[in-house]
Design a protein around this motif. Structure first.
Motif, PDB file in Angstrom:
ATOM      1  N   ARG A  31       0.873  -1.233  -0.025  1.00  0.00           N
ATOM      2  CA  ARG A  31      -0.065   0.008   0.079  1.00  0.00           C
ATOM      3  C   ARG A  31       0.815   1.328   0.062  1.00  0.00           C
ATOM      4  O   ARG A  31       1.952   1.153   0.463  1.00  0.00           O
ATOM      5  CB  ARG A  31      -0.646   0.014   1.195  1.00  0.00           C
ATOM      6  CG  ARG A  31      -0.227  -0.336   2.476  1.00  0.00           C
ATOM      7  CD  ARG A  31      -1.110  -0.561   3.559  1.00  0.00           C
ATOM      8  NE  ARG A  31      -1.810  -1.819   3.707  1.00  0.00           N
ATOM      9  CZ  ARG A  31      -3.000  -2.233   4.450  1.00  0.00           C
ATOM     10  NH1 ARG A  31      -3.141  -1.484   5.499  1.00  0.00           N
ATOM     11  NH2 ARG A  31      -3.330  -3.494   4.449  1.00  0.00           N
ATOM     12  N   VAL A  32       0.344   2.320  -0.693  1.00  0.00           N
ATOM     13  CA  VAL A  32       1.020   3.685  -0.438  1.00  0.00           C
ATOM     14  C   VAL A  32       0.060   4.663  -0.238  1.00  0.00           C
ATOM     15  O   VAL A  32      -1.172   4.689  -0.519  1.00  0.00           O
ATOM     16  CB  VAL A  32       1.623   3.842  -1.908  1.00  0.00           C
ATOM     17  CG1 VAL A  32       2.897   2.845  -2.000  1.00  0.00           C
ATOM     18  CG2 VAL A  32       0.924   3.982  -3.223  1.00  0.00           C
ATOM     19  N   THR A  33       0.616   5.771   0.274  1.00  0.00           N
ATOM     20  CA  THR A  33      -0.285   6.908   0.403  1.00  0.00           C
ATOM     21  C   THR A  33       0.139   8.108  -0.349  1.00  0.00           C
ATOM     22  O   THR A  33       1.374   8.215  -0.658  1.00  0.00           O
ATOM     23  CB  THR A  33      -0.561   7.361   2.011  1.00  0.00           C
ATOM     24  OG1 THR A  33       0.895   7.878   2.269  1.00  0.00           O
ATOM     25  CG2 THR A  33      -1.475   6.242   2.485  1.00  0.00           C
ATOM     26  N   LYS A  34      -0.626   8.842  -0.811  1.00  0.00           N
ATOM     27  CA  LYS A  34       0.022   9.956  -1.808  1.00  0.00           C
ATOM     28  C   LYS A  34      -1.078  11.150  -1.709  1.00  0.00           C
ATOM     29  O   LYS A  34      -2.458  10.887  -1.814  1.00  0.00           O
ATOM     30  CB  LYS A  34      -0.060   9.620  -3.379  1.00  0.00           C
ATOM     31  CG  LYS A  34       0.758  10.617  -4.142  1.00  0.00           C
ATOM     32  CD  LYS A  34       1.499   9.745  -5.246  1.00  0.00           C
ATOM     33  CE  LYS A  34       2.440  10.933  -5.901  1.00  0.00           C
ATOM     34  NZ  LYS A  34       3.520  10.443  -6.530  1.00  0.00           N
ATOM     35  N   LEU A  35      -0.812  12.277  -1.535  1.00  0.00           N
ATOM     36  CA  LEU A  35      -1.529  13.501  -1.850  1.00  0.00           C
ATOM     37  C   LEU A  35      -1.813  13.724  -3.150  1.00  0.00           C
ATOM     38  O   LEU A  35      -0.762  14.122  -3.987  1.00  0.00           O
ATOM     39  CB  LEU A  35      -0.833  14.734  -1.057  1.00  0.00           C
ATOM     40  CG  LEU A  35      -1.450  16.074  -1.402  1.00  0.00           C
ATOM     41  CD1 LEU A  35      -2.930  16.189  -0.422  1.00  0.00           C
ATOM     42  CD2 LEU A  35      -0.650  17.285  -0.642  1.00  0.00           C
ATOM     43  N   VAL A  36      -2.786  13.889  -3.823  1.00  0.00           N
ATOM     44  CA  VAL A  36      -3.305  13.642  -5.177  1.00  0.00           C
ATOM     45  C   VAL A  36      -3.518  15.030  -5.809  1.00  0.00           C
ATOM     46  O   VAL A  36      -4.630  15.547  -4.816  1.00  0.00           O
ATOM     47  CB  VAL A  36      -4.139  12.755  -5.568  1.00  0.00           C
ATOM     48  CG1 VAL A  36      -4.462  12.674  -7.098  1.00  0.00           C
ATOM     49  CG2 VAL A  36      -3.661  11.269  -5.250  1.00  0.00           C
TER      50      VAL A  36
END
Ligand code: FES
Length: 159
Positions: A31-36
């Motif tokens: 899993r990864v998180t990103k400010l899109v």
């Protein structure tokens, strides 16, 4: 520059896809998180051969879904929020809960019910090993929207 992909939704507004990362890296990380697009914290995860994307903070109280376990409930894959164990379906963002069939019948029998869509789900597209997210921009409010503000980004960033 990344390709612009149109959303498959019926919205008349053009939707833009944002590069998240290489599929192989996401598979490795799980899993990864990103400010899109500078405005939305999104969790992208790979589970049982499928990519999913959803708002990163739980609709209940802003819990850090990126740290949640994935479990099956009633045949549906869910992320379990680490804060208060709410269950959210990966595919639809529905909140699941156990309802008692008939409180007058003992022993109590429960069944899984849906509270409806509570967590905003975003569209994931893979092109040649690159993974993109298209933000769901439907104007209908979804409860997880509440935690996508600058305030929660600052307060809960390290949660
Ligand atoms: Fe996720 Fe409470 S914040 S269950």
């Amino acid at each position: 520059s990344p390709p612009l992909l149109s959303s498959s939704s019926s919205s008349s507004l053009p939707s833009v896809s944002h590069f998240i990362g290489k599929k192989e890296d996401i598979i490795k990380a799980g899993r990864v998180t990103k400010l899109v697009n500078g405005c939305r914290d999104v969790l992208v995860l790979f589970h049982q051969g499928q990519l999913h994307a959803m708002d990163m903070r739980c609709y209940h109280s802003g819990g850090a879904l990126q740290h949640g376990d994935i479990e099956e409930f009633n045949g549906r894959q869910c992320i379990v929020c680490p804060w208060h164990k709410y269950k959210i379906t990966l595919a639809e963002g529905e909140g699941l809960y156990q309802a008692v069939d008939d409180p007058t019948v003992k022993p109590l029998r429960t069944r899984w019910r849906s509270k409806g869509v509570k967590q905003r789900i975003h569209q994931v597209t893979e092109v040649n090993g690159d993974v993109y997210v298209t933000l769901d921009d439907s104007i209908e409010a979804i409860e997880s929207d509440v935690y996508q503000t600058e305030r929660y980004r600052t307060v809960l960033l390290k949660a």
